[in-house]
Structure formats: structure tokens, C-alpha cells
Design an enzyme around this catalytic site. Structure first.
Site, PDB file in Angstrom:
ATOM      1  N   LYS B  79       0.744  -1.118  -0.073  1.00 45.13           N
ATOM      2  CA  LYS B  79      -0.181   0.001   0.020  1.00 45.13           C
ATOM      3  C   LYS B  79       0.949   1.353   0.044  1.00 45.13           C
ATOM      4  O   LYS B  79       1.822   1.455   0.775  1.00 45.13           O
ATOM      5  CB  LYS B  79      -0.970  -0.062   1.380  1.00 45.13           C
ATOM      6  CG  LYS B  79      -1.942   1.129   1.250  1.00 45.13           C
ATOM      7  CD  LYS B  79      -2.795   0.850   2.526  1.00 45.13           C
ATOM      8  CE  LYS B  79      -4.066   1.789   2.725  1.00 45.13           C
ATOM      9  NZ  LYS B  79      -4.821   1.834   3.847  1.00 45.13           N
ATOM     10  N   SER B 154      -9.560   2.098   3.072  1.00 44.08           N
ATOM     11  CA  SER B 154      -8.890   2.820   1.933  1.00 44.08           C
ATOM     12  C   SER B 154      -7.940   1.785   1.159  1.00 44.08           C
ATOM     13  O   SER B 154      -7.258   2.258   0.160  1.00 44.08           O
ATOM     14  CB  SER B 154      -7.735   3.647   2.912  1.00 44.08           C
ATOM     15  OG  SER B 154      -6.850   3.133   3.584  1.00 44.08           O
ATOM     16  N   SER B 178      -9.479  -0.452   7.107  1.00 46.53           N
ATOM     17  CA  SER B 178      -8.787  -0.072   5.626  1.00 46.53           C
ATOM     18  C   SER B 178      -8.382  -1.322   5.144  1.00 46.53           C
ATOM     19  O   SER B 178      -7.950  -1.274   4.022  1.00 46.53           O
ATOM     20  CB  SER B 178      -7.888   0.879   5.701  1.00 46.53           C
ATOM     21  OG  SER B 178      -8.868   2.267   5.623  1.00 46.53           O
TER      22      SER B 178
END
Ligand SMILES: [Mg+2]
Ligand SMILES: [Zn+2]
Lengths: 95, 488, 480
Positions: B79, B154, B178
Site C-alpha cells: 500500500k 482505504s 482499511s
């Protein structure tokens, strides 16, 4: 409780974010909505509740006072949008 | 053989048996990426060259008979809010569009040490603030199961990449869901470990007391594998727990149905989508069939979790994001700079997107003079009450099972204009962050329209091993995790 | 003056540690800009702080020495404000649970004791340094983060001081204490010790406080005293005219000796304090407090008293000796290993040691002459005479050699062998018959001349006492 445009401007100043008039309107409305939702916390009596400020039960975490090598200045200054003579450069600060 | 469809562990086994080479794995994976990425857009940056270099290094190691690491030859996506030395780390923000960290996050160092291959950096909501990936400054990642839908947020980029076979496993971060929410929406196994289990050093902070790095994988075994590598003490993170990490991998090989599973009423009430409710109820039946006892529970303060979260998370975020000022790194305004305050205000107006601005404003508001007690202190107290709910519950049960999200993935644009509505989509994942306990989301069904449904298993602090076992038990009995979206 | 002056002081002292508060960067002063930085102290995305144990222990020690109540629970808070020398735009400091509260420092002004109450003592991180280019038209400032993250102790008094003398005495007492307990080098010229003053005036006898003016960043004690004198007259002038003193922050302009307005209270900061989530809380158990207390040395006030009462050193000398802990230690070590009177040792230290140290711009910590060496010199002084002793001392400083070996090497020992001296005396009398005659006729000066000649012949080594005796014997014998 409604938030005023003045409050939005004040918190934008604290946040160091320049807002357009449209943004002020939108954020005023949205923040009012969110804070209104948050009001529901007042349903709870928390007078005798200890706050939980930490997500961990750890305490007294230290490092020894030992020197480690710093980063090369070049490597650090390369990240910066503006530098000169080994310094970071900013608009003139008047004290 | 279609390599990219295999699990991470399968790939590793084949590599070690020398049936395939790491180079082949990388080549195959990048072919898949070229096919799927245009429609999914999971990545912000790909590093094929670096991946091939590392692949060759591993192939050489293998052919020389040298010892290889736990993640040998496994392509991993990261990420883009986790710092990678020499590879851009943007947090999907204009603010850090060209930021190349001079250091590796603890977790990146660890996976490198264990011979993982880093493929690239995945998309996210800007600074991990969002539940849909629509807040990325660069593009919206799409749900591989239906590209009209959001992949969740996210960590939508990481989840979509794993689902679309464009990565074998991925690292994510979870502040309010997330990892778990996008995993549920994309049909992956997503695990948020206990706060303190994995070092946050190098994870770009959103909300420091809630953030935790974890895994997004194709199955539970791979989750155990990745967590095994990234868990453990780090002296550079004061909140890192200095306690031993059990052997997760051998742990999940011995699962037993002899369990007490807590089923919290509050997670099955109003607002829960019927298809999701049915899938989770069916899943609970499977546990029951395998000998588990279902215990009806109440977590009375969980209804206040979202309100609590949006005070604490935004307060912490407002200060964590204060450092983006254009002085030492990051975006700097092109407009004339005669005054430092104007410079700050412009840098931040230009560099941040609207969700980030909204949260910074909210956070500064709740911390500003005169409001501290009414908001931050109040929220910290309610956080304490929520923690108490879970402590009571865990006195009675081994783990708690709930839906991961109240609904399956929603359409792109559906909630974008209503932030509060968006915030409420994290209602079931947020409590674990507030309390600091581990949670894992696993696929437990599909909607009639073919979207995955996720089920969340929460455990006591540092009992990742137990929830992995509970997850594995279900996975052994079902095949939801094996389903693939038809993309191309 | 019809007004009473009310002064409070905030002191920032950089703590003496090898590495910074939250990272391993070096804390040495004066390096090239931005060469002592890393991702942590530059506030790069993703970094985390870890507390320096030494800095924390120093703070605890200081808080205890300043007679504070120690919070069993203490933690850190973020103090938010934007400034380009502050990497994260928040300072990790303490606000809600300071490490020490409600302490005091006793000072003596004009022979009278006064207690200055300490409101709190807390630990925080230092900011970087701004450099403003001198070049005319330079529209930029430069930032150096070498100091950013150095551990900083903040000591806040109650508004207990009433005049310049008290402020001066307090600053000196505080500096002395911090040096004594070894937590800070207190080098004002390097910014290790800085002050902020808050000054207000009120009608004598009034209980309510007047509007307070804060003055930031005073880098010398002199500046503090100057700004207070300045503010007293500025504020009393305003009050006399019936005007209000504005609640504001002012800066001291040392060049023009005026204070200038920086910002008013309305524009003042809203610091938005909240607990620093990247650090864990700290619990200070009684055992830790006891252990720390045991490491606090005897403080200057009581040491001075003891030197006077037990070692019979004059109060004035005791004052000089105890001003610097290392000098006092040096003196006490000398006393311990020497048979000589403390008075004589203290004379040596105050007259000779301090003079040499001053001339050589060094301090007793780096002094080559150890207490053992000084004592050795004082011991052999009777055998070499005081003028040669001073010569030997100077040689000891230059070479680091011991007194005995210098005396031996340079053949500086006194001649006190009577037969040897008699042989020389005979020669001198022979060469100066006139002088010998004059002495016989009662001219006492003649003896001094003869002794001088003998000294010349012996290069000053003749023992003057023995020499005088021998001359007297010989000359009186011959005149008979
Ligand atoms: Mg301070
Ligand atoms: Zn550093």
C-alpha cells in the site's frame, strides 16, 4: 449546533488551509452534520469513566542514549523543494 | 500452468522444489498486470525492473542451494502509505506526488529480508482517509468483481490487486477498517493484527493510536505466512509489543471446532443488508455444525464507536498531517512566496484533497480551545467504555463473529457526496481499532449480483493465532475463497 | 515607585545527552547545518519517536533537585503550532501531566533568603534554528535542523520575583544547580540556557495581577535584566499616563535595547494539546525516585556552608570554590589527600589554579594538574621556596609532569647544605670586601646585597633562611 462560516475560517486558519468560499460553505454544512451526529456521545454519562488515551498497555518504553549515524545531508536536502548552502530555504521569516 | 492464480504459498513451494523460477513468476504476473490493470487500476507505481532483479537473485540463491527466506520469490504489493526506500511513496496525495523516502518501513525491511519480491505500490484513499478509494488524488481503483463498484477503502488498491491476481499478497494498513473492509468487498482474507503487534515505523501516520499494518491475501494460510514475517518487536516504535510471536503457520494446521463464538446483537440490527446478514448467519451455522457454541452477546457501547472514532481519528490526523508544509519535502506551491503563512495555506490547499481537508478541519475543531473536554476527552472516555464491552465479552467467548460491513461494495459515486453516510460504512470494523484487538475478514458468500460478502472474526489482544485458526476452520469447510472474478 | 513589579521566568535548558530526545542523531553543538539529522528529527512521513532514557532521567533528577512533587504518572502531549523550525509543526512536550510540579528554589538577595516557587518542570524537544541572511534584499530565511529534537527541560516559576536582583539571583542559582547535578552544560553562548520572562505591574498593596507582557528568547542573563528594567519603565510610564498595558508577547531587541511587539493575546496560539499517541505513558515508582535522589550531589548552598564551618575557609573563598561543582570537587579531593591546611590549599586553587585556568581559557574539568599533583607541589614548597614553586606550577601546566620530577630535572631544589653554602659565602665575601666591611660597621643593607650576590651565584637555589644565618655568623665572627 450549527457551525458558522466564521468558525470554519478560524479552524481553517488553525489548519493552515486556504479555503475557497465554496469550500467554506460545503465544509460548514458537512461539519455541522458530522458534529451533529457526534452529539450522540452526550447520551452517555461518562463522569466516572477513565479516558483511554493509549491503545497500548505498554509503559516506560525507552531507548538508550546512544548515538547513531545521521543521514547524509545531500540525501535529506534532495527531498526538499527549496534549499541553499546546506539549509532548507523558506520565505523570509520576520520575527 | 497459470501461475498468477496460485496462492502465495503454492508459488513458494513450487519455487523451492525448483519446478518454476522466480523470474517466470514475475514475468507471468506482469503479463496479468498488463491485462487487468487498465480496468482495475490497483497500482500507483510498478517496479518490474526491481522485481526481476530480486527474482534473479532468488533464483541464484535457489540454484546455489543457499537458504531462502519465508517469503522466497513471492511477489508482494505494498500500500502506498508504507515507506519504501528508493520507491515513491505518495499516499495517493498530490502533497507527496514525488516523495521518495530515504528509508524502508520496518515491514518492508522484514519482507525484503525474507526474500519477498516487491512489485509495486497500490492505490488508496488519500492518506488512507476513506472507505471507497474514490479519495485517491490519482485515480479510482475498481472492484474486480464489477468495475462499476468501488473496491473498498482505504486499501482498495491492495485488495483489488490480490483479487485480480496482480499480486500474491499485499500489505495494507487499517485505521478504521482499511484492510478488512476492502478485503470483504473484494473477497480476500484481510487481517488487522493487534495494535502493537506489527511495527508502525515507516507507515505514514493517519491516526497513531488506531493505525495498524496487516495483510491482504488469497487465503488464511498466506495471511499466517505474511503475518509471521511482519509481526514482532521493533525498537523504533514505542508502541511495539515486546512479546513473542507464536508460530502462526503451524498453528493453523491444527484447527478445532471446539469454540465459544460470541455473536453481538448490535452487529446484526438495523441497517444490515439482508444478503450480508444471511451469509453470516449461514457461516455461523457451519461453525455450529463443527462443534462451536454460539453465544448471544451485547456490546452496548458499539453504537457510539463511529462518533468516537471520528473525534479521535481526526484529532490525531490533524496533527499528524501538520508536517506537510512544503519546507522539508513534498509539494510546494508554484505561486509567489513572500510570507510563510501564505505559503503553508497554499501548499496545503493545493496538496490535499477534500476528504483530507475535511478531516483536518474537523480534527482541529475538536481540539481547539474550549472544545477539548467536550470532544476529545469525551471520546477517550467512551473509547474506554467500548473497550470494557469487549473485555466483558472475551470473558465469555473465544472470539466474536460479525459481518465485516453492513453492505456489500457500493457503486462508484454512490456515497461520495455524503461523508457521514460513507463513515457509517465502517461501523463494524471501527470498534476493533478503538480497542486495539485483532480482526480478520474472510469471504463468506456472494450477493445475487455476484459481489463478495465478508465475515469478521475478532479476538483478544495478541490472539491472532486463534482468529487465524477460526478463519481456517471456515475456509476448510467452504470454497468462497477460491472463486475468481471474470475480468478479461 | 508606586507599583509593585511581578516577574515570572520560564527557563529552557538543553539537556546534556549524546543523542537527541527521540532519535540517535548527535547533539554536538556547532556542526555544519543539517548534518545531524535523520528521518525522525526531520519529521519525515512515517517516523516515530522513542524516548531517550538519559534525557528522562535528567529531567527527573532536575525536578527532584528543584524540590518538585514527582507525578507518579507522566506523559507527553503534542503542542501544535506552525513554524518552519518545527519539523512536525507540533512540539512533543508535556502539558497535562508534567514530570515535576510545585517545587522551589531558595535564593539569597542582599543577605536575605527568599523562596521562589516552581510551578512545573517538564521535558520537551528543541526546535531547529532559523538563519536570516544579512544580504540586503534577501527575501528568504534558512533552516538548520541540527538542534531539532535535542532534549529540552523547561522550568516554569510562579510570578514570585519582585525586582531585578531577585531575578538575577534566581537565574544564577538555577544555573548553578543544573551544572551541579550535571544535567546541562548551561552554555548560554550556545543557547543551552535561555529564558522567557513575564512581567506585569500593579499598584502596591493590590492583590490582582496587572496585564502581563511576555518576552521571548532571551539568550543571556544580561538581556533578561535589561529587558526587565526596560519593561518596568515602559509599563509604569503607560500606567502613569492612565493607559493600559497590552496583554502581548514582545521580543527583546538587544542591539537597540528595546522590546518590540510580537503578537497580541488575541492572535496568540491555540496549541490544541492532546496526548502524544506515539509515546507510551511513564510511571515513576517510589524506588526510582529514591534511586535518583541518591545521585543528587550536595548542592552549592550547603557545600559553601560546610567549607566555612568544617574546613575554616573564608565565606568569600568558599563562595568561589563552590560556584563550580568541579572546582569544589577538586578542592575537596586536595583536602582529602593532603596534610596541609585547607586554607593553604584553597589559596593555591583560588590564586594560582584559577588564574592559570583563566589565562589558558580552560576549565578545571580538563585541567592537567590533578589534585594529587597539586598536593605534591604544596608539600615540597618549603624545600623550593614560593617563587620557584610558582615556576614549577607553570611547568606542570605546560608539561603535565609532576613537581618532584620537574625540580629534579631542572635542578631547582634549594641548597641547604651548610658546608656547600659556606664555601660560596667565603667566595662572595672575598669578592666584596667593601660590603662585608660596611656590615661590620652596622650597615644592615650590606647583608641584603651580599645575600643577593649569593643568590645570583646559586641561581636562586640557596635557602635564604640558612643563608642569612650563615652570613650573620661569619660576618659577626670576623668583625670580632
Ligand atoms: Mg516549552
Ligand atoms: Zn535524528
Amino acid at each position: 449546533m450549527d457551525i458558522s462560516i466564521k468558525q470554519i475560517e478560524q479552524v481553517a486558519r488553525l489548519s493552515r488551509i486556504l479555503l475557497t468560499d465554496d469550500e467554506k460553505d460545503i465544509f460548514r454544512e458537512q461539519l455541522t452534520g458530522i458534529l451533529g451526529y457526534i452529539e450522540k456521545l452526550n447520551e452517555l454519562d461518562t463522569d466516572n469513566v477513565q479516558p483511554m488515551a493509549y491503545a497500548t498497555s505498554l509503559q516506560n518504553v525507552f531507548r538508550e542514549d546512544k548515538q547513531e549515524s545521521s543521514f547524509a545531508r545531500q540525501e535529506i536536502l534532495e527531498l526538499s523543494p527549496s534549499s541553499a548552502k546546506g539549509f532548507f530555504k523558506v520565505p523570509k521569516i520576520l520575527e | 500452468m497459470i501461475l498468477h492464480e496460485l496462492s502465495a504459498n503454492n508459488i513458494k513451494e513450487k519455487l523451492i522444489k525448483r519446478e518454476i523460477s522466480a523470474q517466470e513468476v514475475v514475468e507471468d504476473l506482469f503479463e496479468k498486470i498488463y491485462l487487468n490493470e487498465p480496468s482495475v487500476k490497483a497500482y500507483l507505481c510498478l517496479d518490474k525492473e526491481g522485481a526481476l532483479l530480486k527474482a534473479r537473485e532468488i533464483d541464484e540463491k535457489l540454484s546455489s542451494g543457499a537458504k531462502v527466506g519465508l517469503l522466497a520469490g513471492i511477489p508482494v504489493a505494498i500500500k502506498d502509505n508504507i515507506c519504501t526506500s528508493g520507491i515513491k511513496t505518495t499516499c495517493a496525495s498530490r502533497m507527496l506526488e514525488n516523495f521518495v523516502p530515504p528509508y524502508d518501513a520496518f515491514v518492508v525491511k522484514r519482507i525484503k529480508e525474507e526474500d519477498a519480491i516487491i512489485i509495486g505500490k497500490t492505490n488508496l484513499d488519500e492518506f488512507a482517509m476513506g472507505s471507497s478509494n474514490e479519495n485517491s488524488a490519482f485515480h479510482v481503483t475498481r472492484n474486480p468483481w464489477n468495475t462499476d463498484y468501488i473496491p473498498g477503502g482505504s486499501g482498495g488498491g491492495s485488495a483489488a490487486a490480490v483479487t485480480a491476481d496482480m499480486a500474491f499478497m499485499a500489505l495494507g494498513s487499517d485505521t478504521g477498517g482499511s484492510i478488512r473492509q476492502p478485503s470483504a468487498f473484494c473477497g480476500n482474507v484481510g487481517c488487522k493484527p493487534t495494535y502493537g503487534r506489527v511495527s508502525r515505523y515507516g507507515l505514514v501516520a493517519f491516526a497513531s493510536s488506531l493505525d495498524q499494518i496487516g495483510s491482504i491475501t488469497k487465503n488464511v494460510y498466506d495471511a499466517a505466512l505474511l503475518l509471521q514475517v511482519v509481526s514482532g518487536y521493533d525498537g523504533y516504535d514505542s508502541t511495539s509489543a515486546n512479546i513473542g510471536v507464536p508460530d502462526y503457520i503451524s498453528g493453523i494446521n491444527s484447527v478445532s471446532g471446539n469454540l465459544r463464538i460470541g455473536v453481538p446483537r448490535e452487529f446484526f440490527g438495523d441497517g444490515l443488508n439482508t444478503e450480508v446478514a444471511n451469509a453470516v448467519t449461514n457461516a455461523l451455522e457451519i461453525y455450529k455444525k463443527n462443534g462451536a457454541e454460539l453465544v448471544d452477546l451485547s456490546l452496548p457501547h458499539c453504537g457510539y464507536a463511529v462518533a468516537t472514532y471520528y473525534i479521535i481519528a481526526t484529532a490525531e490526523a490533524s496533527s499528524n498531517l501538520a508536517r506537510y508544509d512544503g519546507v522539508r519535502y513534498g509539494h510546494r506551491s508554484q505561486l509567489s512566496e513572500d510570507n510563510i503563512i501564505d505559503m503553508y495555506c497554499r501548499v496545503r490547499a493545493e496538496g490535499f484533497g477534500s476528504e483530507v481537508k475535511r478531516r483536518i478541519l474537523l480534527g482541529n475543531y475538536v481540539l481547539s480551545a474550549g472544545f477539548y473536554d467536550a470532544y476529545y476527552l469525551k471520546a477517550s472516555k467512551v473509547r474506554s467504555l467500548i473497550k470494557g464491552d469487549f473485555e466483558d465479552a472475551f470473558n465469555k467467548v473465544d472470539c466474536i463473529i460479525s459481518p465485516t460491513c453492513p453492505s456489500p461494495a457500493f457503486k462508484i459515486g454512490e456515497k461520495i457526496t455524503d461523508p457521514l453516510e460513507m463513515y457509517l460504512s465502517d461501523i463494524y470494523t471501527i470498534p476493533a481499532n478503538l480497542v486495539g484487538i485483532p480482526g480478520i475478514s474472510i469471504p463468506c458468500g456472494f450477493t445475487t449480483t455476484g459481489l463478495p460478502i465478508g465475515m469478521q472474526i475478532m479476538g483478544k489482544h495478541f490472539e491472532e493465532e486463534k482468529i487465524l485458526k477460526v478463519a481456517k476452520l471456515f475456509e476448510n469447510e467452504t470454497d468462497f475463497h477460491l472463486k475468481k472474478p471474470e475480468l478479461i | 515607585m508606586k507599583y509593585e513589579v511581578v516577574i515570572g521566568l520560564e527557563t529552557h535548558a538543553e539537556l546534556d545527552t549524546e543523542s537527541k530526545l527521540f532519535c540517535g542523531c548527535c547533539t554536538k553543538f556547532g556542526s555544519e547545518p543539517n548534518t545531524q539529522t535523520c528521518p525522525v528529527c526531520l519529521g519525515l512521513p512515517g517516523v516515530l519517536p522513542v524516548m531517550n532514557k538519559k534525557a528522562f532521567e535528567h529531567s527527573l533528577k532536575a525536578a527532584l533537585t528543584l524540590n518538585c512533587e514527582i507525578s507518579k504518572f507522566t506523559n507527553f502531549d503534542r503542542k501544535s503550532y506552525y513554524y518552519p523550525d518545527l519539523p512536525k509543526n507540533y512540539q512533543t512536550s508535556q502539558n497535562y501531566f508534567n514530570i515535576g510540579n510545585n517545587g522551589f528554589v531558595d535564593i539569597v538577595v542582599k543577605g536575605k533568603e527568599k523562596r521562589i516557587d516552581i510551578h512545573n518542570v517538564h521535558l520537551e524537544e528543541e526546535a531547529g534554528k532559523l538563519v536570516h541572511p544579512e544580504a540586503s534584499g534577501a527575501n528568504y530565511s534558512l533552516v538548520d535542523f541540527n538542534r531539532a529534537g535535542v532534549p529540552l527541560l523547561e522550568i516554569v516559576t510562579q510570578p514570585d520575583m519582585r525586582n531585578v536582583e531577585e531575578v538575577e539571583s534566581y537565574m544564577q542559582a538555577l544555573r548553578c544547580i543544573l551544572l551541579y547535578i550535571g544535567v546541562s552544560d548551561c552554555k548560554m553562548e550556545e543557547g543551552s540556557l535561555r529564558f522567557e520572562a513575564s512581567i506585569s505591574l500593579r499598584e502596591k498593596g493590590s492583590e490582582t495581577l496587572g496585564n502581563r507582557v511576555e518576552i521571548k528568547n532571551l539568550n543571556s542573563m544580561k538581556a533578561v535584566l535589561k529587558v526587565i528594567t526596560y519593561e518596568i519603565s515602559r509599563q509604569s510610564l503607560l500606567l502613569n499616563k492612565g493607559e493600559d498595558v497590552l496583554l502581548e508577547t514582545r521580543l527583546w531587541d538587544d542591539v537597540n535595547s528595546v522590546s518590540r511587539r510580537m503578537r497580541s493575546k488575541e492572535e496568540s496560539h491555540d496549541y490544541r494539546y492532546f496526548p502524544e499517541p506515539d509515546l507510551v505513558p511513564f510511571w515513576i515508582e517510589q524506588e526510582w525516585i529514591d534511586e535518583t535522589r541518591a545521585t543528587i550531589p550536595e548542592l552549592p548552598v550547603s557545600r559553601r556552608r560546610r567549607f566555612v564551618d568544617e574546613l575554616f575557609v573564608s565565606d568569600y573563598d568558599a563562595g568561589i570554590l563552590t560556584e563550580d561543582k568541579f572546582l569544589a570537587d577538586y578542592f575537596e579531593e586536595c583536602v582529602k589527600i593532603s596534610q596541609n591546611s585547607p586554607k593553604e590549599l584553597s589559596n593555591w586553587i583560588i590564586n594560582d589554579v584559577l588564574r592559570e585556568l583563566n589565562e589558558r581559557k580552560t576549565n578545571v574539568r580538563d585541567f592537567v594538574v590533578s589534585p594529587e599533583m597539586l598536593v605534591e607541589l604544596v608539600n615540597i614548597k618549603p624545600t623550593i621556596g614560593s617563587s620557584i614553586a610558582k615556576e614549577v606550577f607553570s611547568e606542570m601546566m605546560n608539561t603535565g609532569k609532576g613537581a618532584q620530577s620537574i625540580v629534579k630535572e631542572k635542578d631547582l631544589a634549594q641548597m641547604d647544605d651548610t658546608s656547600e653554602l659556606n664555601a660560596i659565602i667565603i667566595k662572595v665575601i672575598e669578592e666584596n670586601p667593601k660590603a662585608a666591611e660596611d656590615y661590620g660597621q652596622g650597615k644592615k643593607n650590606a647583608l641584603a646585597f651580599l645575600i643577593g650576590q649569593t643568590m645570583k651565584a646559586t641561581k636562586g637555589k640557596a635557602n635564604p633562611k640558612i643563608l642569612t644565618e650563615l652570613f650573620k655568623q661569619r660576618l659577626s665572627a670576623s668583625s670580632k
